[in-house]
Enzyme design. Structure first.
Site, PDB file in Angstrom:
ATOM      1  N   ARG A  55      19.532  31.848   6.805  1.00 21.35           N
ATOM      2  CA  ARG A  55      18.594  33.057   6.736  1.00 21.35           C
ATOM      3  C   ARG A  55      17.982  33.070   5.224  1.00 21.35           C
ATOM      4  O   ARG A  55      16.478  33.281   5.595  1.00 21.35           O
ATOM      5  CB  ARG A  55      19.264  34.417   6.868  1.00 21.35           C
ATOM      6  CG  ARG A  55      19.609  34.561   8.476  1.00 21.35           C
ATOM      7  CD  ARG A  55      20.427  35.938   8.663  1.00 21.35           C
ATOM      8  NE  ARG A  55      19.713  36.950   8.381  1.00 21.35           N
ATOM      9  CZ  ARG A  55      20.023  38.224   8.192  1.00 21.35           C
ATOM     10  NH1 ARG A  55      21.398  38.346   8.016  1.00 21.35           N
ATOM     11  NH2 ARG A  55      19.251  39.297   8.086  1.00 21.35           N
ATOM     12  N   GLN A  86      14.733  48.436   6.041  1.00 25.51           N
ATOM     13  CA  GLN A  86      16.145  47.979   6.456  1.00 25.51           C
ATOM     14  C   GLN A  86      16.102  46.517   6.208  1.00 25.51           C
ATOM     15  O   GLN A  86      17.232  46.015   6.268  1.00 25.51           O
ATOM     16  CB  GLN A  86      16.089  48.335   7.772  1.00 25.51           C
ATOM     17  CG  GLN A  86      16.335  49.971   8.077  1.00 25.51           C
ATOM     18  CD  GLN A  86      16.329  50.306   9.646  1.00 25.51           C
ATOM     19  OE1 GLN A  86      17.094  50.157  10.370  1.00 25.51           O
ATOM     20  NE2 GLN A  86      14.919  50.526  10.022  1.00 25.51           N
ATOM     21  N   VAL A  88      16.335  42.774   4.816  1.00 23.30           N
ATOM     22  CA  VAL A  88      16.797  42.245   3.381  1.00 23.30           C
ATOM     23  C   VAL A  88      15.896  41.059   2.944  1.00 23.30           C
ATOM     24  O   VAL A  88      16.447  40.573   1.804  1.00 23.30           O
ATOM     25  CB  VAL A  88      18.442  41.910   3.763  1.00 23.30           C
ATOM     26  CG1 VAL A  88      19.350  42.982   3.989  1.00 23.30           C
ATOM     27  CG2 VAL A  88      18.392  40.460   4.722  1.00 23.30           C
ATOM     28  N   HIS A 106      19.667  48.226   3.152  1.00 24.58           N
ATOM     29  CA  HIS A 106      20.558  47.332   3.647  1.00 24.58           C
ATOM     30  C   HIS A 106      20.984  46.060   2.752  1.00 24.58           C
ATOM     31  O   HIS A 106      21.341  45.245   3.106  1.00 24.58           O
ATOM     32  CB  HIS A 106      20.114  46.944   5.050  1.00 24.58           C
ATOM     33  CG  HIS A 106      20.151  47.675   6.094  1.00 24.58           C
ATOM     34  ND1 HIS A 106      19.767  47.689   7.318  1.00 24.58           N
ATOM     35  CD2 HIS A 106      20.998  49.292   6.130  1.00 24.58           C
ATOM     36  CE1 HIS A 106      20.189  48.940   8.168  1.00 24.58           C
ATOM     37  NE2 HIS A 106      20.851  49.919   7.197  1.00 24.58           N
ATOM     38  N   GLY A 191       8.363  48.803  13.398  1.00 26.02           N
ATOM     39  CA  GLY A 191       9.196  47.382  13.904  1.00 26.02           C
ATOM     40  C   GLY A 191      10.663  47.943  13.603  1.00 26.02           C
ATOM     41  O   GLY A 191      11.516  46.964  13.288  1.00 26.02           O
ATOM     42  N   THR A 192      11.125  49.119  14.082  1.00 22.47           N
ATOM     43  CA  THR A 192      12.689  49.247  14.151  1.00 22.47           C
ATOM     44  C   THR A 192      13.122  49.813  15.262  1.00 22.47           C
ATOM     45  O   THR A 192      12.343  50.930  15.835  1.00 22.47           O
ATOM     46  CB  THR A 192      13.122  50.037  12.812  1.00 22.47           C
ATOM     47  OG1 THR A 192      14.641  50.440  12.850  1.00 22.47           O
ATOM     48  CG2 THR A 192      12.290  51.516  12.443  1.00 22.47           C
ATOM     49  N   ASN A 216       5.026  50.008  17.054  1.00 19.91           N
ATOM     50  CA  ASN A 216       6.359  49.342  17.601  1.00 19.91           C
ATOM     51  C   ASN A 216       5.714  49.128  18.960  1.00 19.91           C
ATOM     52  O   ASN A 216       5.557  50.019  19.750  1.00 19.91           O
ATOM     53  CB  ASN A 216       7.550  50.113  17.809  1.00 19.91           C
ATOM     54  CG  ASN A 216       8.631  49.234  18.100  1.00 19.91           C
ATOM     55  OD1 ASN A 216       8.633  48.312  18.818  1.00 19.91           O
ATOM     56  ND2 ASN A 216       9.903  49.549  17.417  1.00 19.91           N
TER      57      ASN A 216
HETATM   58  P1  OAD Z   1      15.856  45.464  15.443  1.00 15.71           P
HETATM   59  O1  OAD Z   1      16.058  43.966  15.933  1.00 15.71           O
HETATM   60  O2  OAD Z   1      16.896  46.460  15.888  1.00 15.71           O
HETATM   61  O3  OAD Z   1      14.695  45.998  15.928  1.00 15.71           O
HETATM   62  C1  OAD Z   1      13.360  45.457  15.756  1.00 15.71           C
HETATM   63  C2  OAD Z   1      12.189  46.480  16.476  1.00 15.71           C
HETATM   64  O4  OAD Z   1      11.252  45.593  16.133  1.00 15.71           O
HETATM   65  C3  OAD Z   1      12.321  46.670  18.034  1.00 15.71           C
HETATM   66  O5  OAD Z   1      12.081  48.022  18.243  1.00 15.71           O
HETATM   67  C4  OAD Z   1      10.951  45.708  18.395  1.00 15.71           C
HETATM   68  O6  OAD Z   1      10.520  46.316  19.459  1.00 15.71           O
HETATM   69  C5  OAD Z   1      10.116  45.830  17.144  1.00 15.71           C
HETATM   70  N1  OAD Z   1       9.366  44.792  17.066  1.00 15.71           N
HETATM   71  C6  OAD Z   1       9.397  43.485  17.420  1.00 15.71           C
HETATM   72  N2  OAD Z   1       8.241  42.562  17.159  1.00 15.71           N
HETATM   73  C7  OAD Z   1       7.422  43.558  16.300  1.00 15.71           C
HETATM   74  C8  OAD Z   1       6.191  43.335  15.982  1.00 15.71           C
HETATM   75  N3  OAD Z   1       5.359  42.298  15.785  1.00 15.71           N
HETATM   76  N4  OAD Z   1       5.573  44.445  15.436  1.00 15.71           N
HETATM   77  C9  OAD Z   1       6.072  45.771  15.324  1.00 15.71           C
HETATM   78  N5  OAD Z   1       7.525  45.717  15.755  1.00 15.71           N
HETATM   79  C10 OAD Z   1       7.881  44.916  16.308  1.00 15.71           C
HETATM   80  O7  OAD Z   1      15.829  45.554  13.848  1.00 15.71           O
HETATM   81  P2  OAD Z   1      16.064  46.832  12.998  1.00 15.71           P
HETATM   82  O8  OAD Z   1      15.733  48.112  13.636  1.00 15.71           O
HETATM   83  O9  OAD Z   1      15.354  46.416  11.590  1.00 15.71           O
HETATM   84  O10 OAD Z   1      21.510  45.877   9.772  1.00 15.71           O
HETATM   85  O11 OAD Z   1      17.587  46.610  12.848  1.00 15.71           O
HETATM   86  C11 OAD Z   1      18.123  47.660  11.959  1.00 15.71           C
HETATM   87  C12 OAD Z   1      19.496  46.881  11.476  1.00 15.71           C
HETATM   88  O12 OAD Z   1      20.400  46.539  12.590  1.00 15.71           O
HETATM   89  C13 OAD Z   1      19.154  45.544  10.505  1.00 15.71           C
HETATM   90  O13 OAD Z   1      18.765  45.982   9.245  1.00 15.71           O
HETATM   91  C14 OAD Z   1      20.612  45.063  10.784  1.00 15.71           C
HETATM   92  C15 OAD Z   1      20.807  45.157  12.082  1.00 15.71           C
HETATM   93  O14 OAD Z   1      21.569  44.743  12.751  1.00 15.71           O
HETATM   94  C16 OAD Z   1      22.396  45.237   9.322  1.00 15.71           C
HETATM   95  O15 OAD Z   1      22.845  44.029   9.566  1.00 15.71           O
HETATM   96  C17 OAD Z   1      23.350  46.015   8.820  1.00 15.71           C
END
Ligand code: OAD
Length: 253
Positions: A55, A86, A88, A106, A191-192, A216
């Site tokens: 990564r 969130q 890294v 994170h 994007g979360t 999103n």
């Molecule tokens: P996720 O993978 O859970 O979510 C990504 C989000 O981005 C989803 O809601 C997608 O619909 C959206 N998405 C995808 N492509 C996009 C784009 N081009 N523009 C805008 N949005 C888009 O990722 P996080 O919510 O960041 O933690 O996940 C949170 C945490 O869970 C991470 O930090 C990590 C993970 O497990 C740890 O490892 C502790």
């Protein structure tokens, strides 16, 4: 204009960095319990380091996209601004967002820290082999695995937050300090999946009385609270949204 921006993996998706839960996300094929928990690291540090090393390499090769640039532009126009990411990766930092306006809740994938004491260091490039003693000749992967803390000799680990771990207290406190100074005019959540309660809590508390905007392509747990939903990819939506916010603000002056 007081602004909070909260980002997740989706903001870096268009830079070629996989998300976690999406269609092509890491957690589709990989088991978080084997890669992102303290127990996984205790069981198989080599496997965990290998994943983080891959990564790191992917992130180093990636470039910030238009969404990262737009967020930095918004920061430059706001009177008070905080980004809580969130992610890294270092893509927000690489577009010039100052450290004091950003919380990596994170952790930072380029930090290597001791699994026991407080020792940590930035390993942006591959760390010098002499730091690894006998492992020096055996390649980077081996080096990471065998790396021991120079202070207490415990195993060194990636400087990120794993499942089941506490958030870094000082970083969470920086978010709380920002929130305690008052509500925001605009909160943008980009994007979360907003899986974690503290992300929803911070976004809702900050937006009390202001505008909560979600960027999103898909619905999330936060969508029902948002006053505005932008269902476009971040690199398309954010430059437009940021220009609109800056224009509307300057026309009010
Ligand atoms: P996720 O993978 O859970 O979510 C990504 C989000 O981005 C989803 O809601 C997608 O619909 C959206 N998405 C995808 N492509 C996009 C784009 N081009 N523009 C805008 N949005 C888009 O990722 P996080 O919510 O960041 O933690 O996940 C949170 C945490 O869970 C991470 O930090 C990590 C993970 O497990 C740890 O490892 C502790």
């Amino acid at each position: 204009m007081r602004v909070l921006v909260v980002t997740g993996a989706g903001v870096s998706a268009e830079s070629g960095i996989p998300t976690f839960r999406g269609r092509e996300g890491y957690w589709r094929n990989l088991d978080p319990a084997k890669l992102a928990t303290p127990e996984a690291f205790a069981r198989d540090p080599e496997l965990v380091w290998q994943w983080y090393r891959e990564r790191r390499e992917r992130i180093r090769a990636a470039q910030p996209n238009a969404a990262h640039h737009a967020i930095a532009k918004l920061a430059g126009h706001a009177d008070d601004f905080l980004l809580v990411t969130q992610n890294v990766d270092d893509l927000h930092a690489r577009v010039g967002l100052p450290d004091e306006t950003m919380v990596q809740i994170h952790g930072d994938i380029f930090v290597t820290r001791c699994s026991r004491c407080h020792f940590s260091r930035l390993d942006y490039d591959h760390p010098p082999s002499q730091s690894y003693g006998a492992a020096g000749e055996q390649g980077h992967e081996q080096e990471h695995v065998l790396l021991r803390c120079p202070k207490c000799n415990a195993r060194m680990r990636p400087g990120v937050v794993w499942f089941g771990e506490q958030l870094p207290w000082s970083e969470a406190q920086r978010v709380e300090n920002f929130l305690s100074r008052g509500a925001c005019d605009v909160v943008i959540v980009v994007g979360t999946t907003a899986t974690f309660g503290y992300i929803i809590d911070w976004a809702l508390r900050a937006s009390c009385g202001g505008e909560l905007i979600e960027v999103n392509p898909e619905e999330t747990q936060l969508s029902r609270f948002a006053m505005r939903l932008v269902r476009d990819p971040a690199a398309i939506a954010l430059p437009r949204l940021v220009d609109e916010l800056i224009d509307s603000r300057s026309s009010k002056l």
